[in-house]
Structures are given as C-alpha cells and as structure tokens.
Design a protein around this motif. Sequence first.
Motif, PDB file in Angstrom:
ATOM      1  N   LEU A 149      56.235   2.755  32.745  1.00  0.00           N
ATOM      2  CA  LEU A 149      57.211   3.502  31.716  1.00  0.00           C
ATOM      3  C   LEU A 149      57.325   2.893  30.312  1.00  0.00           C
ATOM      4  CD1 LEU A 149      60.264   4.638  33.616  1.00  0.00           C
ATOM      5  CD2 LEU A 149      58.826   5.988  32.214  1.00  0.00           C
ATOM      6  N   LYS A 150      57.379   1.567  30.384  1.00  0.00           N
ATOM      7  CA  LYS A 150      57.408   0.899  29.013  1.00  0.00           C
ATOM      8  C   LYS A 150      56.133   1.286  28.338  1.00  0.00           C
ATOM      9  CE  LYS A 150      60.474  -2.716  29.887  1.00  0.00           C
ATOM     10  NZ  LYS A 150      60.677  -4.230  30.312  1.00  0.00           N
ATOM     11  N   PHE A 151      54.986   1.059  28.955  1.00  0.00           N
ATOM     12  CA  PHE A 151      53.510   1.301  28.277  1.00  0.00           C
ATOM     13  C   PHE A 151      53.236   2.826  27.848  1.00  0.00           C
ATOM     14  CE2 PHE A 151      49.160   2.194  28.590  1.00  0.00           C
ATOM     15  CZ  PHE A 151      48.650   1.221  27.849  1.00  0.00           C
ATOM     16  N   TYR A 152      53.789   3.558  28.739  1.00  0.00           N
ATOM     17  CA  TYR A 152      53.619   5.067  28.275  1.00  0.00           C
ATOM     18  C   TYR A 152      54.244   5.753  27.550  1.00  0.00           C
ATOM     19  CZ  TYR A 152      49.180   4.690  31.433  1.00  0.00           C
ATOM     20  OH  TYR A 152      48.265   4.243  31.795  1.00  0.00           O
ATOM     21  N   GLU A 153      55.286   5.086  27.291  1.00  0.00           N
ATOM     22  CA  GLU A 153      56.554   5.639  26.331  1.00  0.00           C
ATOM     23  C   GLU A 153      55.862   5.230  24.877  1.00  0.00           C
ATOM     24  OE1 GLU A 153      60.570   5.558  28.916  1.00  0.00           O
ATOM     25  OE2 GLU A 153      60.096   3.768  27.472  1.00  0.00           O
ATOM     26  N   THR A 154      55.082   4.400  24.807  1.00  0.00           N
ATOM     27  CA  THR A 154      54.728   3.995  23.341  1.00  0.00           C
ATOM     28  C   THR A 154      53.212   4.185  23.181  1.00  0.00           C
ATOM     29  OG1 THR A 154      54.327   1.782  24.008  1.00  0.00           O
ATOM     30  CG2 THR A 154      56.370   2.169  23.043  1.00  0.00           C
ATOM     31  N   ASN A 155      52.462   4.588  24.359  1.00  0.00           N
ATOM     32  CA  ASN A 155      51.156   4.910  24.503  1.00  0.00           C
ATOM     33  C   ASN A 155      50.600   6.131  25.243  1.00  0.00           C
ATOM     34  OD1 ASN A 155      49.391   1.997  23.938  1.00  0.00           O
ATOM     35  ND2 ASN A 155      51.086   1.342  25.006  1.00  0.00           N
ATOM     36  N   GLU A 156      50.315   7.090  24.283  1.00  0.00           N
ATOM     37  CA  GLU A 156      50.039   8.553  24.842  1.00  0.00           C
ATOM     38  C   GLU A 156      49.108   8.525  25.881  1.00  0.00           C
ATOM     39  OE1 GLU A 156      48.592  12.788  23.391  1.00  0.00           O
ATOM     40  OE2 GLU A 156      48.669  11.005  21.928  1.00  0.00           O
ATOM     41  N   PRO A 157      49.428   9.041  26.856  1.00  0.00           N
ATOM     42  CA  PRO A 157      48.611   9.266  28.295  1.00  0.00           C
ATOM     43  C   PRO A 157      47.728  10.223  28.121  1.00  0.00           C
ATOM     44  CG  PRO A 157      50.982   9.595  28.766  1.00  0.00           C
ATOM     45  CD  PRO A 157      51.011   9.519  27.398  1.00  0.00           C
ATOM     46  N   ARG A 158      46.527   9.905  28.303  1.00  0.00           N
ATOM     47  CA  ARG A 158      45.310  10.656  28.244  1.00  0.00           C
ATOM     48  C   ARG A 158      44.367  10.864  29.492  1.00  0.00           C
ATOM     49  NH1 ARG A 158      43.229  10.511  22.030  1.00  0.00           N
ATOM     50  NH2 ARG A 158      45.124  10.440  21.150  1.00  0.00           N
ATOM     51  N   GLY A 159      43.981  11.742  29.922  1.00  0.00           N
ATOM     52  CA  GLY A 159      43.059  12.063  31.104  1.00  0.00           C
ATOM     53  C   GLY A 159      43.898  12.149  32.267  1.00  0.00           C
ATOM     54  N   GLU A 160      43.292  12.110  33.436  1.00  0.00           N
ATOM     55  CA  GLU A 160      43.867  12.675  34.827  1.00  0.00           C
ATOM     56  C   GLU A 160      44.168  11.413  35.475  1.00  0.00           C
ATOM     57  OE1 GLU A 160      44.546  15.921  35.653  1.00  0.00           O
ATOM     58  OE2 GLU A 160      43.904  16.281  33.316  1.00  0.00           O
ATOM     59  N   TYR A 161      45.287  11.395  36.015  1.00  0.00           N
ATOM     60  CA  TYR A 161      45.938   9.985  36.612  1.00  0.00           C
ATOM     61  C   TYR A 161      46.110  10.375  38.316  1.00  0.00           C
ATOM     62  CZ  TYR A 161      46.943   8.559  32.225  1.00  0.00           C
ATOM     63  OH  TYR A 161      46.829   8.009  30.514  1.00  0.00           O
ATOM     64  N   VAL A 162      45.767   9.285  38.957  1.00  0.00           N
ATOM     65  CA  VAL A 162      46.316   8.962  40.392  1.00  0.00           C
ATOM     66  C   VAL A 162      47.000   7.874  40.267  1.00  0.00           C
ATOM     67  CG1 VAL A 162      45.316   8.633  42.594  1.00  0.00           C
ATOM     68  CG2 VAL A 162      44.007   9.717  41.143  1.00  0.00           C
ATOM     69  N   LEU A 163      48.301   7.831  40.865  1.00  0.00           N
ATOM     70  CA  LEU A 163      49.405   6.996  40.975  1.00  0.00           C
ATOM     71  C   LEU A 163      49.381   6.406  42.676  1.00  0.00           C
ATOM     72  CD1 LEU A 163      52.236   8.860  39.172  1.00  0.00           C
ATOM     73  CD2 LEU A 163      50.260   7.546  38.190  1.00  0.00           C
ATOM     74  N   VAL A 164      49.177   5.082  42.804  1.00  0.00           N
ATOM     75  CA  VAL A 164      49.422   4.599  44.158  1.00  0.00           C
ATOM     76  C   VAL A 164      50.384   3.475  44.131  1.00  0.00           C
ATOM     77  CG1 VAL A 164      48.003   3.574  46.060  1.00  0.00           C
ATOM     78  CG2 VAL A 164      46.706   4.755  43.947  1.00  0.00           C
ATOM     79  N   ILE A 165      51.369   4.001  44.941  1.00  0.00           N
ATOM     80  CA  ILE A 165      52.682   3.194  44.735  1.00  0.00           C
ATOM     81  C   ILE A 165      52.777   2.617  46.290  1.00  0.00           C
ATOM     82  CG2 ILE A 165      55.259   3.735  44.327  1.00  0.00           C
ATOM     83  CD1 ILE A 165      54.204   6.725  43.546  1.00  0.00           C
ATOM     84  N   GLU A 166      53.473   1.318  46.301  1.00  0.00           N
ATOM     85  CA  GLU A 166      53.723   0.672  47.409  1.00  0.00           C
ATOM     86  C   GLU A 166      54.800   1.368  48.111  1.00  0.00           C
ATOM     87  OE1 GLU A 166      55.292  -3.304  47.281  1.00  0.00           O
ATOM     88  OE2 GLU A 166      56.591  -2.917  45.611  1.00  0.00           O
ATOM     89  N   GLY A 167      54.687   1.282  49.415  1.00  0.00           N
ATOM     90  CA  GLY A 167      55.719   1.853  50.326  1.00  0.00           C
ATOM     91  C   GLY A 167      56.762   1.041  50.414  1.00  0.00           C
ATOM     92  N   LYS A 168      58.291   1.371  50.842  1.00  0.00           N
ATOM     93  CA  LYS A 168      59.208   0.457  51.247  1.00  0.00           C
ATOM     94  C   LYS A 168      58.668  -0.581  52.247  1.00  0.00           C
ATOM     95  CE  LYS A 168      64.168   1.236  51.691  1.00  0.00           C
ATOM     96  NZ  LYS A 168      65.237   2.356  52.060  1.00  0.00           N
ATOM     97  N   SER A 169      59.396  -1.727  51.832  1.00  0.00           N
ATOM     98  CA  SER A 169      58.800  -2.757  52.724  1.00  0.00           C
ATOM     99  C   SER A 169      59.672  -2.804  54.295  1.00  0.00           C
ATOM    100  CB  SER A 169      59.222  -4.391  52.440  1.00  0.00           C
ATOM    101  OG  SER A 169      60.677  -4.526  52.272  1.00  0.00           O
TER     102      SER A 169
END
Length: 280
Positions: free
Chosen positions: A204-224
């Motif tokens: 979030l910190k990164f993309y609030e100051t760097n404009e997102p470009r291109g198509e994204y796939v988000l891979v998120i860890e599951g709940k332990s």
Amino acid sequence: MAGILYLCATPIGNLGDMTPRVIETLRSVDMIAAEDTRNSIKLLNHFEISTSMTSYHEYNKIEKADYLVAQLLQGKNIALITDAGTPAISDPGEVLVKKCQQEGITVTSLPGAAACITALTLSGLPTGRFCFEGFLSSDKKEKASVLSELKEETRTIILYEAPHHLVRTLTELHTALGNRKITICRELTKKFETILPTTIEEALKFYETNEPRGEYVLVIEGKSRKEKKEEEIKSWEQLSIEEHMAYYTDDGMDNKEAMKRVAKDRGVSKRDIYQYLLNK
C-alpha cells in the motif's frame, strides 16, 4: 454430426508461449470466437492465421453462446480464445462450455498459459493448497461477503486486479485480512515483468506513491492454522462448558460425542469435561 469446441489458451504476454497445437487448431477450425477481435487479430496475424473471427465477451455471452452452439450443432468446429490466457478462467467461456455440455457437444481444452498459476509458482507462498477468486465483485455487498470468507481462508489466495483499482483493493484487503504476506505479480512473461514479495501494508505504501501500471495478480498468504485454532479456542472459552455442550446437543448429538467435541475444541481431555459436568 456436431462439431467440437476447442478451448485454446493464448499467451499472457510472451508470444513464444503459443503452442504449436493451438496454432494448428486455430488454422483448421471453421470459426474463432474471441473476447476482443481487435486485440486477437494481432495474435492471428503474427502466426499467419486467417480463420474468420466472431466476438464473444461478457456483454453478449448469453445470446452469442446460443448462436455458437447452433453453429456447433450444424457441424462446425469452433475455437474459443480470450485476450490472454486460458478461456473460461475469469472469462465468459464457462457459459459456453456449460451450454455445450447440455447439448452433448464435445468440448476439449488445449492447455497453455494461465496468469493465476504462473503467479502462484513465482510467489514464494505455499502452492499445495490455494483458492482463486479472480476479480473481486464491483457490488459492495458481494465484495464484503467474499472478503469476510477470505479472512478465514487458510489456503493461498489468488486475485486479479486492474491498475486503476489496485490501491483500493489493497486497502480493502488490509482492512479485511490484516497485514498478510503478499506477492504482487505484474506484466507476467512480458519485458517489464515484476515479482514483488512484500506485505499488504508495504505494498500500500509503495503504490500510494508509485502509480500502478499493467495488469496485476495478487497472491496472498492464507490464515495460519495456528492462528485460526487459537481464535477458535478463544471463542469457545467465552462459553461456559454447559453452553458449549448445548451447542452440540441442541442439534441432536448425544452427550458422549458432544463431550468429545467440547474437549477437542477447548484443548482438554474428555475426562476433564466429564468430571466437570459430574461435579455440577
């Protein structure tokens, strides 16, 4: 005799990933149904494929599927392609496949690239068990329901997102899931492919100051599983043992089995539960 529907995977970026079998099939079928003919013509021209195309996309998927099924029933062979990747994955192809099955039409798949699997293998997160959610719904109620379910998901989670929605989605994920590990994959197989293992907060910190470009796939860890178990135990401990027993017996479970369940939930022996109830 009815024709065959071929689900043809196309490259998600690098044209070198197009398989010889797909090229041969696209040349030989009677018609190609494409998500966006303006986009697909570039692919066909590159491989010198001159087969005629028709559009098949989210906004005409019902009536056009009926048309394509009618063509198949007349004996025509049709290839289905999407803008990138495998048809029927976050794609209206699933509607056409279902209608073909209902009509007894043969459907076969010519495998190839899929952004969700490519991203998962690059993520560094567990790959043995995962769930794919595609794009989150634009309907607020539906999205909230899905995020609530994902909060308890122990498998690795895969989402797709467009650049102009990325910050909003990361914000919603942080609110719903907390600060999980996440690997953000951008422009897979292309020249500027980026794989960013990080956390939701840092992303979030990164993309609030760097404009997102291109198509994204988000891979998120599951709940332990450990965290989930601790939360369950904490939740059960808010009940008295009598209330906990009633939770099971009110559904028709006998006392013996209910004591076993209560003991397991609370991390104690069945004898402890039996002795407590006996004393009561």
